[in-house]
Design an enzyme around this catalytic site. Structure first.
Site, mmCIF file in Angstrom:
data_model
loop_
_atom_site.group_PDB
_atom_site.id
_atom_site.type_symbol
_atom_site.label_atom_id
_atom_site.label_comp_id
_atom_site.label_asym_id
_atom_site.label_seq_id
_atom_site.Cartn_x
_atom_site.Cartn_y
_atom_site.Cartn_z
ATOM 1 N N TYR A 114 38.774 37.847 81.827
ATOM 2 C CA TYR A 114 40.073 38.141 82.422
ATOM 3 C C TYR A 114 41.025 37.010 82.052
ATOM 4 O O TYR A 114 40.924 36.451 80.961
ATOM 5 C CB TYR A 114 39.914 38.343 83.937
ATOM 6 C CG TYR A 114 41.080 39.064 84.573
ATOM 7 C CD1 TYR A 114 41.585 40.243 84.038
ATOM 8 C CD2 TYR A 114 41.697 38.545 85.713
ATOM 9 C CE1 TYR A 114 42.665 40.894 84.617
ATOM 10 C CE2 TYR A 114 42.780 39.188 86.294
ATOM 11 C CZ TYR A 114 43.257 40.365 85.740
ATOM 12 O OH TYR A 114 44.319 41.005 86.307
ATOM 13 N N LYS A 169 28.472 66.755 83.689
ATOM 14 C CA LYS A 169 28.788 66.755 82.264
ATOM 15 C C LYS A 169 28.807 65.324 81.724
ATOM 16 O O LYS A 169 28.296 65.049 80.628
ATOM 17 C CB LYS A 169 30.156 67.402 82.061
ATOM 18 C CG LYS A 169 30.495 67.718 80.615
ATOM 19 C CD LYS A 169 29.966 69.073 80.240
ATOM 20 C CE LYS A 169 30.429 69.508 78.874
ATOM 21 N NZ LYS A 169 30.112 70.906 78.588
#
Length: 469
Positions: A114, A169
């Protein structure tokens, strides 16, 4: 019709039994008489003169499950403490999550993953936007986009109710293709809004998988997105189905000794899957295709139950101009492909087909004709169900296809890539293995996504849509 127990309707009954001989036998007998299939019997613990057990039972549907529980409750000396639906249990809190790929154990880790270090990565991408594929998750991430308007056999159930299906899915993409997929369930059915939203979120994804969007809107949405995006867009209900149908048919025709250019095919159902299957079969060399829907045979100039897509298909099919019902169409046909609804044809219809008929009855869960009846007359029978041979299932296509397009950074999915995927799936079944009950590989065959990915990647490079080799 005999109802077959399935793990999709699976219960765990916690029971307390008097600790004496024969009690467990009474319980198992009652379950069997009610139609249940016992999967496991686990010992949980004991109380004074009481044995506590968990019994896993598969049933065919909810009413059968209720009957099983009622029969066990009637046994003297048995108490049903709880009943847990295993399918609901695995969905608690959802089925997927996000995990970090690198550890964050120190200030050094934070400063690189970060701020301030990440600013250098953003600057590099700003200077060369193609580096987003190298330096972010875009290279391996797709969006599964739905509006919940055509979910499984449930119909228009809305975006919230579609979420569990989209999560499932995503699991299949990850398990079989190594592709990171995330559900995007949209609270709009407006094609323009769907296109706008998908365009807006597309910078974060390497591909778009459209899912369970009703026809004919699905055609417009996919077409517009393919024009406006430079990442692959794929409507699985259309093209995934078409690819696996074609793969199965390649091997079925090998078995019966017929050629694509010589056969007559009847397709029942002119929704997303039916239309796409017709288009891919035409591209594969089939010259005679007759499409049917609830208005009967599709022909040039038909007025009832039409839309622009059906009008285009009518121009390319039914060269003899046949009119009438599905039963009229199927007479003399070599192949029946059902993508419609239960019970639309009979054994008598198949008996009128050409020699060595091929029947793909793929309505789910109840097919256009039950395989037991179709098998009396057809040489080859396939369904969409896992409890019969020759399951035509899209999972044979989409994980490997997206693995291939992501690996080469394809900008779009060309028809040549779909044909390559179909041939790759068919090639898994060898000459020694092919039989009436084995024309399509198992959905669990790990060779399938690997071979599909390779074939799709090569086709993408050959057609010039790959960013990299």
């Amino acid at each position: 019709m005999i109802k077959t127990p399935s793990p999709s309707y699976s219960l765990i009954m916690r029971v307390e039994l008097l600790t004496k001989p024969g009690m467990l036998g009474k319980v198992t007998s009652a379950i069997g008489k009610a139609g249940g299939d016992i999967g496991a019997v686990d010992l949980v613990g004991f109380k004074k003169d009481i044995t506590i057990r968990d019994i896993t039972v598969s049933v065919a549907d909810l009413p059968m499950g209720e009957t099983v529980v009622e029969q066990v409750m009637r046994i003297k000396g048995v108490k049903v403490v709880s009943v847990t639906d295993r399918t609901f249990m695995i969905h608690q809190g959802g089925k997927i999550e996000i995990k970090n790929k690198i550890p964050l154990h120190s200030r050094e880790d934070l400063s690189m993953a970060y701020t301030p270090g990440v600013a250098r990565i953003s600057t590099a991408i700003h200077e060369n936007r193609e580096r987003v594929y190298e330096l972010t998750i875009k290279k391996n991430t797709i969006a599964i986009v739905t509006d919940g308007s055509a979910v499984l056999g449930l119909g228009d159930i809305g975006p919230e109710a579609a979420m569990p299906v989209m999560e499932g899915k995503a699991m299949l993409f990850k398990e079989f293709g190594g592709v990171d997929a995330f559900p995007i369930c949209l609270n709009t059915k407006d094609p323009k809004e769907i296109v706008s939203v998908v365009k807006s979120i597309s910078p974060g994804f390497g591909g778009i998988n459209l899912e369970d969007i009703s026809a004919p809107r699905c055609f417009e949405i996919e077409s517009q997105l393919r024009k406006e995006l430079n990442i692959p867009v794929f409507h699985d209900d259309q093209h995934g189905t078409a690819v696996v149908v074609l793969a199965g048919l390649i091997n079925a025709l090998r078995l019966v000794g017929k050629r694509f250019e010589d056969i007559r095919v009847v397709v029942s159902g002119l929704g997303a899957a039916g239309i796409a299957s017709i288009q891919l079969l035409l591209s594969s060399g089939v010259r005679q295709i007759v499409g049917c829907d609830r208005a009967g045979i599709l022909y040039r100039g038909r007025k009832e139950n039409m839309n622009p897509i059906k009008e285009k298909i009518a121009e390319k099919t039914n060269p003899e101009g046949i009119r009438g019902t599905l039963s009229n169409a199927i007479k003399g046909a070599d192949v029946f492909i059902g993508l419609s609804q239960p019970g639309v044809i009979t054994g008598g219809d198949i008996k009128k087909m050409a020699k060595n008929p091929i029947v793909f009855a793929m309505a789910n869960p109840d097919p256009e004709i039950m395989p037991e009846e179709a098998g009396r007359y057809a040489r080859v029978v396939a369904t969409g169900r896992s409890d019969y041979p020759n399951q035509i299932n899209n999972v044979l296509c989409f994980p490997g296809l997206f693995r291939g397009v992501l690996d080469c950074g394809a900008r779009e999915i060309k028809e040549e890539m779909l044909l390559a995927a179909a041939n790759a799936i068919a090639s898994i079944v060898t000459e020694k293995e092919i039989s009436e009950d084995y024309i399509i590989p198992s959905v669990l065959n790990r060779k399938v996504p690997e071979r599909v990915a390779q074939a799709v990647r090569e086709a993408a490079i050959e057609t010039g849509v790959a960013r990299r080799g």
